[in-house]
Design a protein around this motif. Structure first.
Motif, PDB file in Angstrom:
ATOM      1  N   ARG A 284      28.850   6.540   6.488  1.00  0.00           N
ATOM      2  CA  ARG A 284      27.517   5.923   6.520  1.00  0.00           C
ATOM      3  C   ARG A 284      26.636   6.472   5.409  1.00  0.00           C
ATOM      4  NH1 ARG A 284      28.129   7.218  12.072  1.00  0.00           N
ATOM      5  NH2 ARG A 284      28.704   5.393  13.333  1.00  0.00           N
ATOM      6  N   ALA A 285      26.750   7.782   5.127  1.00  0.00           N
ATOM      7  CA  ALA A 285      25.907   8.406   4.101  1.00  0.00           C
ATOM      8  C   ALA A 285      26.173   7.820   2.724  1.00  0.00           C
ATOM      9  CB  ALA A 285      26.141   9.913   4.093  1.00  0.00           C
ATOM     10  N   ASP A 286      27.413   7.394   2.470  1.00  0.00           N
ATOM     11  CA  ASP A 286      27.767   6.732   1.211  1.00  0.00           C
ATOM     12  C   ASP A 286      27.466   7.615  -0.007  1.00  0.00           C
ATOM     13  OD1 ASP A 286      28.965   4.699  -0.099  1.00  0.00           O
ATOM     14  OD2 ASP A 286      27.216   3.372  -0.143  1.00  0.00           O
ATOM     15  N   SER A 287      27.601   8.949   0.193  1.00  0.00           N
ATOM     16  CA  SER A 287      27.317   9.866  -0.916  1.00  0.00           C
ATOM     17  C   SER A 287      28.581  10.380  -1.587  1.00  0.00           C
ATOM     18  CB  SER A 287      26.493  11.060  -0.401  1.00  0.00           C
ATOM     19  OG  SER A 287      27.198  11.743   0.627  1.00  0.00           O
ATOM     20  N   SER A 329      28.652  -5.650  10.232  1.00  0.00           N
ATOM     21  CA  SER A 329      28.121  -6.231   8.998  1.00  0.00           C
ATOM     22  C   SER A 329      28.554  -5.321   7.859  1.00  0.00           C
ATOM     23  CB  SER A 329      26.593  -6.312   9.059  1.00  0.00           C
ATOM     24  OG  SER A 329      26.180  -7.107  10.157  1.00  0.00           O
ATOM     25  N   GLU A 330      28.343  -5.765   6.611  1.00  0.00           N
ATOM     26  CA  GLU A 330      28.760  -4.960   5.461  1.00  0.00           C
ATOM     27  C   GLU A 330      28.052  -3.614   5.469  1.00  0.00           C
ATOM     28  OE1 GLU A 330      28.439  -7.042   1.801  1.00  0.00           O
ATOM     29  OE2 GLU A 330      29.919  -8.568   2.345  1.00  0.00           O
ATOM     30  N   LYS A 331      28.807  -2.570   5.122  1.00  0.00           N
ATOM     31  CA  LYS A 331      28.365  -1.168   5.034  1.00  0.00           C
ATOM     32  C   LYS A 331      28.255  -0.489   6.398  1.00  0.00           C
ATOM     33  CE  LYS A 331      27.751  -1.805   0.583  1.00  0.00           C
ATOM     34  NZ  LYS A 331      28.723  -1.308  -0.404  1.00  0.00           N
ATOM     35  N   LEU A 356      33.286  -1.337   6.988  1.00  0.00           N
ATOM     36  CA  LEU A 356      33.456  -2.625   6.325  1.00  0.00           C
ATOM     37  C   LEU A 356      32.609  -2.629   5.058  1.00  0.00           C
ATOM     38  CD1 LEU A 356      34.451  -5.558   6.181  1.00  0.00           C
ATOM     39  CD2 LEU A 356      32.482  -6.198   7.597  1.00  0.00           C
ATOM     40  N   ASN A 357      33.261  -2.599   3.917  1.00  0.00           N
ATOM     41  CA  ASN A 357      32.536  -2.634   2.646  1.00  0.00           C
ATOM     42  C   ASN A 357      32.145  -4.058   2.276  1.00  0.00           C
ATOM     43  OD1 ASN A 357      32.923   0.184   2.250  1.00  0.00           O
ATOM     44  ND2 ASN A 357      35.008  -0.236   1.549  1.00  0.00           N
ATOM     45  N   ARG A 358      33.112  -4.972   2.463  1.00  0.00           N
ATOM     46  CA  ARG A 358      32.846  -6.345   2.011  1.00  0.00           C
ATOM     47  C   ARG A 358      33.795  -7.297   2.717  1.00  0.00           C
ATOM     48  NH1 ARG A 358      34.388  -8.579  -3.914  1.00  0.00           N
ATOM     49  NH2 ARG A 358      33.337 -10.589  -3.855  1.00  0.00           N
ATOM     50  N   ARG A 359      33.281  -8.453   3.092  1.00  0.00           N
ATOM     51  CA  ARG A 359      34.072  -9.545   3.644  1.00  0.00           C
ATOM     52  C   ARG A 359      33.799 -10.762   2.785  1.00  0.00           C
ATOM     53  NH1 ARG A 359      31.673  -9.981   8.204  1.00  0.00           N
ATOM     54  NH2 ARG A 359      33.019  -8.742   9.584  1.00  0.00           N
ATOM     55  N   TYR A 360      34.841 -11.353   2.182  1.00  0.00           N
ATOM     56  CA  TYR A 360      34.590 -12.433   1.224  1.00  0.00           C
ATOM     57  C   TYR A 360      35.789 -13.375   1.128  1.00  0.00           C
ATOM     58  CZ  TYR A 360      37.547  -9.679  -1.954  1.00  0.00           C
ATOM     59  OH  TYR A 360      38.596  -8.979  -2.525  1.00  0.00           O
ATOM     60  N   GLN A 361      35.577 -14.507   0.458  1.00  0.00           N
ATOM     61  CA  GLN A 361      36.626 -15.489   0.207  1.00  0.00           C
ATOM     62  C   GLN A 361      37.253 -15.199  -1.161  1.00  0.00           C
ATOM     63  OE1 GLN A 361      37.623 -18.135   2.407  1.00  0.00           O
ATOM     64  NE2 GLN A 361      36.429 -16.779   3.745  1.00  0.00           N
ATOM     65  N   THR A 466      39.932 -15.464   3.724  1.00  0.00           N
ATOM     66  CA  THR A 466      39.009 -14.362   3.984  1.00  0.00           C
ATOM     67  C   THR A 466      39.715 -13.034   3.722  1.00  0.00           C
ATOM     68  OG1 THR A 466      37.871 -15.649   5.682  1.00  0.00           O
ATOM     69  CG2 THR A 466      37.519 -13.266   5.690  1.00  0.00           C
ATOM     70  N   LEU A 467      39.085 -12.207   2.875  1.00  0.00           N
ATOM     71  CA  LEU A 467      39.638 -10.896   2.534  1.00  0.00           C
ATOM     72  C   LEU A 467      38.671  -9.802   2.991  1.00  0.00           C
ATOM     73  CD1 LEU A 467      40.945 -11.656  -1.080  1.00  0.00           C
ATOM     74  CD2 LEU A 467      42.262 -11.609   1.048  1.00  0.00           C
ATOM     75  N   TYR A 468      39.233  -8.638   3.277  1.00  0.00           N
ATOM     76  CA  TYR A 468      38.452  -7.533   3.825  1.00  0.00           C
ATOM     77  C   TYR A 468      38.655  -6.287   2.968  1.00  0.00           C
ATOM     78  CZ  TYR A 468      38.445 -10.525   7.988  1.00  0.00           C
ATOM     79  OH  TYR A 468      38.317 -11.574   8.859  1.00  0.00           O
ATOM     80  N   ASP A 469      37.556  -5.806   2.379  1.00  0.00           N
ATOM     81  CA  ASP A 469      37.574  -4.520   1.682  1.00  0.00           C
ATOM     82  C   ASP A 469      37.071  -3.487   2.689  1.00  0.00           C
ATOM     83  OD1 ASP A 469      37.346  -2.320   0.107  1.00  0.00           O
ATOM     84  OD2 ASP A 469      35.853  -3.147  -1.270  1.00  0.00           O
ATOM     85  N   VAL A 470      37.974  -2.650   3.189  1.00  0.00           N
ATOM     86  CA  VAL A 470      37.611  -1.712   4.257  1.00  0.00           C
ATOM     87  C   VAL A 470      38.126  -0.314   3.928  1.00  0.00           C
ATOM     88  CG1 VAL A 470      37.593  -3.466   6.062  1.00  0.00           C
ATOM     89  CG2 VAL A 470      39.709  -2.253   5.552  1.00  0.00           C
ATOM     90  N   ALA A 471      37.426   0.678   4.471  1.00  0.00           N
ATOM     91  CA  ALA A 471      37.877   2.066   4.406  1.00  0.00           C
ATOM     92  C   ALA A 471      38.184   2.504   5.828  1.00  0.00           C
ATOM     93  CB  ALA A 471      36.803   2.957   3.790  1.00  0.00           C
TER      94      ALA A 471
END
Length: 727
Positions: A284-287, A329-331, A356-361, A466-471
């Motif tokens: 969550r801190a994204d640092s 939701s994203e982030k 979830l970093n990003r959900r996109y087509q 639909t693609l998922y960029d996730v960590a």
């Protein structure tokens, strides 16, 4: 002279001393010889027809076959491969000796003719570990010229690959030679299985004539087992009747084994959850870099920067993961949750947090063709690739270039499915992912990879998905060292209280352990476990045969990776020969029970000459059609093997003379109709061949302990000794 006389007086003593010295020398030499023989014996995997197989030769053969499967790109289970090598060795030794007596063999010229002809059944796809490129694309036949082309190409391109291919092909030729000899030998045996026109006609009529009967049946289930009295004399008589069924050609053991499964404690789960909560805070801190966060928390799933998951990729990890992402939701980051995954063929419990970093087509699946280009150096391969790109841009079809390179340009799809696990998430796949997404359709390009250069052309792109960029920070739910040690100490306490095999059963409830029985354990078993072999239990098998006696209880066998303890007790030793009556008593009792129930039911039908009279005595009536010989007959959902023979032997309109004892009951029937199949035509030659094949199958290697096949008999005479359990 006095001195000489004195020496002479010592003669008997000197002779004795010299004799002792000579004896000591001979004894020492004999001891060394015994030690050498003993060492050689300890190195023997087995023996077939007085031919000994050393562990070194056995292992070399295993490595040969490993190389074969490596060349054709197939993974193979180590234990299955070792079993295959041993079985092949035994069979080939027997066949070679028998063929030698008969003057059979396979010459170099015969092998050459088979390979160059390309149409022999042995060379058909799937019969031999042959590469697809060896087959002609038009006819589908094996083409030895393709093998020669590969040899010539690799000799110039890569000496190392040339040597690997040469080892592969020599092993294949050995396999083909062995199978050709086996084919000759079995063909000779088949030729000894003769038939005649009368037998063929009888068999044809039986298979192509439908009978219809009205059946009166009394099932064995009508009689309660407790109403049947079985004496020791009954079991003894049945054992004498069936004794040949209990002939055992391999020494076996009956064992009892206790299993302790180590499970994570509440403290282990709390520690894991706290670690994931800390990881969630960092996400969550994204640092910090996401890859660094996952690495610091030892995630079993790496971050795939720029390589997103599709829906199938997420589901392969776990459907729970997709459900968790749908709430974000994203982030955003999930709370810790559990999910199950399959790793190395077993179900594993995990706990994870996901960002979830990003959900996109985006484009996920890309179809492309490629050719591998090797060379003495990567630089040489790049030069070759540059020249081939020019050829392709000049209009030459990609498939034509592939054939000229001795390869097949098969269309391949690259998607998230391609890098679904950690093993496939390589630098090569990352580079390929980027290259394919950047390439234009039908544009020839090449990519330098870790060990070769890949010439490729993108042929198709599927519609966006639909693609998922996730960590994903994921850790396996495991027990701690303290939990493992506590479980070991408890299992040790349990085992210390077990003085006999019976104690293992009695004490199991107290400690909440499971104790199972396994009968007829063989020395070549991969491990302990009647239905599913326990991991790393091969040492327990070795102990059972090399050290244990009847009644012995083993030490604890540990498998820290699997979290399991195992202890084994040998309850019965079955030497080669006949199983004793006690060992097969359960089977004998079941057979005697059927016999006595049959006697009681036949008495119930005494005096019944027709189906109606049998019904009056309590039999159930049913009409059954389409009965052919020698097929089984379905009676109330149960299959009866011998009933069709009695039906064929009874004329139409007649009732069977005697009550028929079946597998599941007793029967009286009347044949009401019999018709020949209209579309069936008698072919004498075809029918005789079919009977000969059936006869050959009847004497083929048996799957059971009782040896009735030709190869079973030969194997028994071969004095096979299997010592693999010692290694």
């Amino acid at each position: 002279m006095a001195a000489i006389g004195k020496i002479r007086s010592w003669g008997p003593w000197l002779v004795g001393i010299i004799g002792l010295a000579l004896f000591g020398f001979i004894a020492t030499d004999f001891t060394r010889s015994c030690e050498t023989s003993s060492n050689q014996a300890r190195q023997q995997v087995g023996e077939v027809m007085d031919t000994k197989l050393s562990i070194q030769d056995y292992q070399n053969t295993v490595e040969e076959y490993k190389n074969v499967f490596k060349q054709i790109g197939q993974d193979v289970d180590e234990e299955q491969l070792r079993e295959f090598v041993w079985s092949s060795y035994v069979q080939n030794q027997i066949v070679e000796k028998e063929a030698q007596k008969l003057g059979l063999g396979v010459t170099d010229e015969e092998l050459k003719q088979v390979l160059q002809g390309g149409t022999h059944p042995i060379l058909q796809r799937g019969n031999m570990p042959l590469l697809p490129m060896f087959y002609d694309q038009q006819t589908g036949n094996f083409d030895f010229n393709n093998v020669t082309q590969v040899y010539n190409y690799l000799q110039q391109a890569s000496p190392e690959q040339y040597q690997e291919f040469d080892r592969y092909w020599k092993t294949v030729e050995k396999l083909i030679r062995q199978q050709l000899l086996m084919s000759k030998y079995t063909t000779l045996l088949q030729s000894c299985m003769l038939s005649n026109e009368s037998s063929a006609k009888i068999a044809f009529d039986g298979q192509n004539t439908d009978s219809k009967i009205v059946l009166a049946s009394l099932p064995f289930s009508n009689i309660n087992d407790n109403d049947v009295k079985i004496e020791d004399a009954d079991l003894k008589a049945k054992y004498a009747e069936k004794k040949e069924m209990f002939k055992w050609n391999t020494e076996t053991r009956d064992v009892k084994y206790a299993v302790c499964n180590v499970v994570p404690s509440d403290a282990d789960l709390d520690n894991l959850r706290n670690g994931l909560l800390a990881a969630a805070d960092e996400l969550r801190a994204d640092s910090l870099a996401l890859a660094d966060i996952l690495a610091s928390h030892r995630s079993t799933i790496s971050y795939r920067e720029g390589m997103p998951y599709n829906l199938a990729g997420l589901n392969r990890i776990s459907p729970t993961l997709k459900a968790a992402l749908d709430t974000l939701s994203e982030k955003q980051v999930t709370a810790p949750f559990k999910y199950n995954s399959v790793q190395a063929g077993k179900m594993v419990e995990n706990m994870a947090v996901v960002r979830l970093n990003r959900r996109y087509q985006g484009i996920d699946s890309i179809g492309y063709k490629y050719i591998r280009i090797g060379g003495q150096t990567i630089e040489d391969a790049v030069k070759t690739a540059d020249s081939l790109v020019a050829v392709l841009r000049g209009g030459t079809p990609f498939d034509t270039v592939a054939v000229n390179m001795g390869q097949t340009a098969t269309k391949t799809w690259f998607s998230a499915n391609t890098y679904q696990n950690e093993e496939s998430l390589s630098s090569d796949n990352k580079a390929l992912f980027t290259a394919l997404h950047e390439a234009n359709l039908n544009e020839a390009r090449h990519l330098t990879m870790s060990d070769h250069v890949r010439l490729y052309v993108v042929t198709e792109r599927r519609q966006p998905v639909t693609l998922y960029d996730v960590a994903i920070v994921s850790n396996e739910v495991r027990f701690s060292n303290d939990t493992y040690e506590n479980a070991f100490n408890q299992f040790s306490q349990y085992l210390s209280e077990c003085k006999t095999a019976a104690d293992m059963d009695q004490n199991a409830t107290k400690y909440n352990y499971q104790v199972l029985d396994q009968q007829n354990l063989r020395s070549n078993a991969n491990g302990i476990g009647a239905n599913q072999v326990l991991p790393n239990s091969r040492e327990a098998v070795k102990w059972a045969f090399a050290q244990a006696n009847e009644g012995s209880i083993s030490e604890i066998y540990q498998n820290s990776a699997d979290g399991r303890f195992l202890a084994v007790a040998v309850t019965k030793v079955h030497p080669v020969g006949y199983l004793d009556q006690q060992s097969v008593e359960e089977y004998l009792r079941a057979e005697v029970l059927k016999d006595k129930k049959a006697e009681m039911l036949i008495k119930q039908l005494a005096g019944a000459k027709t189906v109606d009279e049998a019904q009056a005595k309590g039999a159930v009536i049913d009409t059954i059609s389409h009965i052919t010989f020698p097929n089984t007959v379905n009676v109330k959902g149960q299959r009866e093997r011998g009933l069709s023979g009695a039906v064929v032997a009874t004329a139409v309109g007649q009732t069977v003379k005697n009550v028929v004892k079946g597998t599941n009951g007793v029967y009286l029937f009347n044949v009401v109709d019999r018709t020949a199949k209209e579309d069936a035509t008698f072919d004498r030659k075809q029918q005789e061949t079919s009977l000969m094949r059936s006869a050959m199958m009847a004497v083929s290697p048996s799957q059971y302990s009782r040896s009735t096949g030709i190869f079973d008999v030969l194997r028994n005479k071969a004095k096979v000794q299997d010592n693999r359990y010692q290694f």
